[in-house]
Write a protein that holds these residues in place. Structure first.
Motif, short mmCIF file in Angstrom:
data_model
loop_
_atom_site.label_atom_id
_atom_site.label_comp_id
_atom_site.label_asym_id
_atom_site.label_seq_id
_atom_site.Cartn_x
_atom_site.Cartn_y
_atom_site.Cartn_z
N THR A 1 0.93 -1.14 -0.10
CA THR A 1 0.10 -0.09 -0.11
C THR A 1 0.92 1.27 0.26
N SER A 2 0.13 2.40 -0.18
CA SER A 2 1.05 3.66 -0.08
C SER A 2 1.67 3.95 1.16
N GLN A 3 0.90 3.38 2.45
CA GLN A 3 1.64 3.58 3.71
C GLN A 3 2.70 2.62 3.96
N GLU A 4 3.04 1.72 3.11
CA GLU A 4 4.08 0.52 3.49
C GLU A 4 5.55 1.27 3.88
N GLN A 5 6.08 2.21 3.23
CA GLN A 5 7.19 2.90 3.54
C GLN A 5 7.30 3.58 4.69
N GLU A 6 6.07 4.44 4.84
CA GLU A 6 6.28 5.10 6.34
C GLU A 6 6.12 4.23 7.17
N LYS A 7 5.42 3.15 7.19
CA LYS A 7 5.21 2.22 8.39
C LYS A 7 6.68 1.68 8.83
N VAL A 8 7.37 1.20 7.63
CA VAL A 8 8.69 0.53 7.72
C VAL A 8 9.60 1.50 8.28
N ASN A 9 9.40 2.86 7.98
CA ASN A 9 10.28 3.93 8.72
C ASN A 9 10.21 3.89 9.90
N GLU A 10 9.09 3.76 10.45
CA GLU A 10 8.67 3.97 11.87
C GLU A 10 9.36 2.58 12.80
N ILE A 11 9.08 1.40 11.99
CA ILE A 11 9.39 0.07 12.89
C ILE A 11 10.75 -0.37 12.73
N PHE A 12 11.38 -0.20 11.51
CA PHE A 12 12.74 -0.65 11.36
C PHE A 12 13.81 -0.13 12.35
N PRO A 13 13.83 1.07 12.62
CA PRO A 13 14.73 1.39 13.41
C PRO A 13 14.71 0.81 15.04
N GLN A 14 13.41 0.31 15.44
CA GLN A 14 13.38 -0.24 16.52
C GLN A 14 13.81 -1.79 16.69
N CYS A 15 13.92 -2.46 15.41
CA CYS A 15 14.29 -3.60 15.20
C CYS A 15 15.68 -4.03 15.96
N GLU A 16 15.88 -4.95 16.61
CA GLU A 16 17.24 -5.43 16.95
C GLU A 16 18.10 -5.68 15.77
N ASN A 17 19.61 -5.26 15.88
CA ASN A 17 20.54 -5.39 15.06
C ASN A 17 21.05 -6.50 15.15
N ILE A 18 20.75 -7.75 14.03
CA ILE A 18 21.04 -8.97 14.48
C ILE A 18 21.14 -10.04 13.14
N SER A 19 22.20 -10.37 13.07
CA SER A 19 22.18 -11.33 11.61
C SER A 19 21.36 -12.52 11.64
N VAL A 20 20.98 -13.11 10.40
CA VAL A 20 20.15 -14.16 10.47
C VAL A 20 21.07 -15.45 10.94
N ASP A 21 22.18 -15.34 10.87
CA ASP A 21 22.86 -16.47 11.61
C ASP A 21 22.70 -16.87 12.78
N TYR A 22 22.96 -15.59 13.47
CA TYR A 22 22.68 -15.58 15.19
C TYR A 22 21.13 -15.97 15.28
N ALA A 23 20.26 -15.11 14.52
CA ALA A 23 18.89 -15.09 15.12
C ALA A 23 18.20 -16.60 14.88
N ILE A 24 18.42 -17.09 13.82
CA ILE A 24 17.74 -18.19 13.46
C ILE A 24 18.78 -19.74 13.21
N MET A 25 20.01 -19.45 12.32
CA MET A 25 20.52 -20.63 11.81
C MET A 25 21.15 -21.13 12.86
N GLU A 26 21.71 -20.72 14.23
CA GLU A 26 22.15 -21.19 15.07
C GLU A 26 21.38 -21.88 16.10
N LYS A 27 20.27 -21.50 16.00
CA LYS A 27 19.19 -21.97 16.90
C LYS A 27 18.25 -23.02 16.34
#
Lengths: 353, 353
Positions: free
Chosen positions: A236-262
């Motif tokens: 939707t036209s609101q996608e980018q606005e919402k992504v810009n809101e939530i993305f900075p709050q996400c944990e800074n983590i690689s998929v290797d640590y977040a998923i692969m090794e678990k």
């Protein structure tokens, strides 16, 4: 070519090891490092589009500021498929974002995730390897990584330890992963090489969309909740606005640590199509065609005299003459000239402030 | 400043030792080799105009194809004073042509002849030396050469042997010349240096116009006749056409051979204003300001790491980084890059075909 296949190309990198060719405004993935006339990103997409999946199933995740470059280099990729990160949060949030996006379009998608700036020597072999993995993940709830049979005891790559006595039930070329190993010291790397069940971690993943979304839900419930809440706005036209809101709050983590090794159901497909992450001028030198004295040149009219083991990259110069250099990097790009010993290349990032 | 003083600047050279900065289309004299913002030609004219003679008494002898460059670099020099050689015939025909031209305008002219592409360190001392010689030649029928007190046993310069026991009658700083010596072997040059009456031949001459015209008549009657016949056309619309006819038929001979080594009344003024013919990158390196490790850089943003005794000339680049070079030439000019050991610089002319 299965229309359920989707390919995610991660193109948000900001490396500076190829300065002065690469820069914060024009990172490595957008450069024609190999002198083929196409950027690494264009070559990466070219390995998949029309072979593994239709072009409209190619997804690019990149930084907001690279949108123009991506659209210029890949005009055939739909704008809807170019996802823009407002800030860098490593690979786990990036993959979560694109996974929920793909799921919203095709809940049966079978997905490849790859970096935009790696080198593949044998594209046919690569394509066959990917297809074999996609068939496997279409049939099973498994995460597959491509492991590269090592040529030498690299200390620059992570390793995947496979249990070769435990091939998967449906594909004899795919094995259970025992563990992921960080970039090792040289002695450890030599030990890995002696055994035959250690593979370089290529960072290329294959899974079906439900497997990865479930894995996020189990191992990264915060990320899963965040992107589940984003779902109504995707496309939707609101996608980018919402992504810009939530993305900075996400944990800074690689998929290797977040998923692969678990996760439990992790498999590796040992491949040997010739791969490099192109992490340095030395690795680029080793991949480019050489003259008899070990020199590799990219650029129109480059002439070498009494020179050995040099990499010369000067596509913007009309003419380059190099005399009497052994083991040097010579790069001219957009009005900036670098001359540096190859063995000192790790210092390049200190040179360009 | 005597209005009878005229200065001839010979600007027809076509050196290739400063490739890629210099070229057949843009030889050394038109380049800002020293990074001063002015070409060697502009610096040469600047040493004379308004100090030794008025600007309208400056004469430039050059090749037809350099007329545009000369007019662009020296807009204040009258077009009438720019003499164009249709082909290269060494210095004797060049000097004959300009001498008859000056004579036609001022039969009492007192003349300095100088190259357009040499370096002078102390311009005040230079100016005083020239004035002293001009006063001498205004009063006597003598040819004076400027001899440079040698700093080291150069094998790249010719030498003038002076008879220091025989100063001139009217100027105690001017001595009779015993002989001219070709560029010597090193052992011979060392011997010259040990004695104190050998000077580098700077190729700077001072004479009054009647002295040199008489010398041509006596020692080069063919040349004298040729340019005497040209006289009626000098300053007319037919001048260039006539010059183009006669010049190719002139003998190819230097003024040193044609006059200096034959005439009797030849004097030398031993000078020490710091001089170089700028014949090589090494000589340029020795003249440019150095950093503590012996590097000389011309160009905006040049950064050196772990480097010694290098000359870096890259006025067109936004930025240059050099790491780990010792004793190299690094030059970028107009899309052409040269990297070469200083000790191999004599091979540069072989590199650019």
């Amino acid at each position: 070519m299965d229309k359920n296949n989707h390919v995610v190309v991660m193109a948000g990198g900001i490396g500076s090891r190829f300065w002065p060719m690469s820069s914060a405004e024009m990172p490595k993935q957008f450069l024609d490092l190999l002198g083929t006339g196409r950027s690494l990103l264009q070559m990466t997409v070219g390995r998949f589009a029309g072979k593994i999946c239709p072009i409209e199933n190619i997804w690019i995740v990149t930084s907001e500021k690279f949108l123009d470059i991506v659209q210029q280099q890949l005009p055939e990729v739909p704008r809807r498929n170019i996802l823009l990160e407002p800030c860098r949060r490593n690979t786990a949030p990036c993959i979560a974002y694109v996974s929920w996006s793909i799921k919203s379009i095709n809940p049966d998608a079978n997905v490849v995730v790859a970096a935009s700036d790696h080198y593949i020597a044998n594209e046919e072999n690569f394509c066959e390897s990917i297809k074999s993995c996609l068939q496997f993940t279409a049939e099973t709830d498994s995460i597959v990584t491509l492991g590269i049979k090592p040529d030498y005891p690299s200390t620059g790559y992570g390793y995947i330890e496979a249990d070769l006595s435990y091939p998967s039930a449906t594909n004899p070329n795919i094995y259970r992963v025992d563990s992921f190993k960080e970039k090792p010291e040289l002695e450890v790397a030599k030990q890995y090489i002696k055994e035959n069940n250690f593979f370089w971690n290529s960072g290329i993943f294959i899974w079906n969309i439900n497997t990865i979304i479930n894995a996020f839900k189990v191992y990264q419930p915060d990320l899963a909740n965040t992107f589940k809440k984003l779902s109504p706005y995707l496309g939707t036209s609101q996608e980018q606005e919402k992504v810009n809101e939530i993305f900075p709050q996400c944990e800074n983590i690689s998929v290797d640590y977040a998923i692969m090794e678990k996760a439990d159901e992790i498999y590796v497909y040992p491949a040997s199509f010739g791969w490099s992450d192109l992490g340095s001028y030395s690795s680029l030198l080793s991949l480019l065609p050489h003259d008899m004295r070990g020199n590799a040149c990219v650029g129109g009219d480059v002439r070498l005299f009494d020179s050995d083991n040099c990499i010369v990259h000067a596509t913007g110069e009309k003419k380059v003459v190099v005399q009497g250099l052994d083991g040097y990097i010579v790069v001219e790009h957009d009005g900036v000239l670098l001359i540096c010993k190859l063995e000192e290349e790790q210092r390049i990032k200190l040179f360009h402030d």
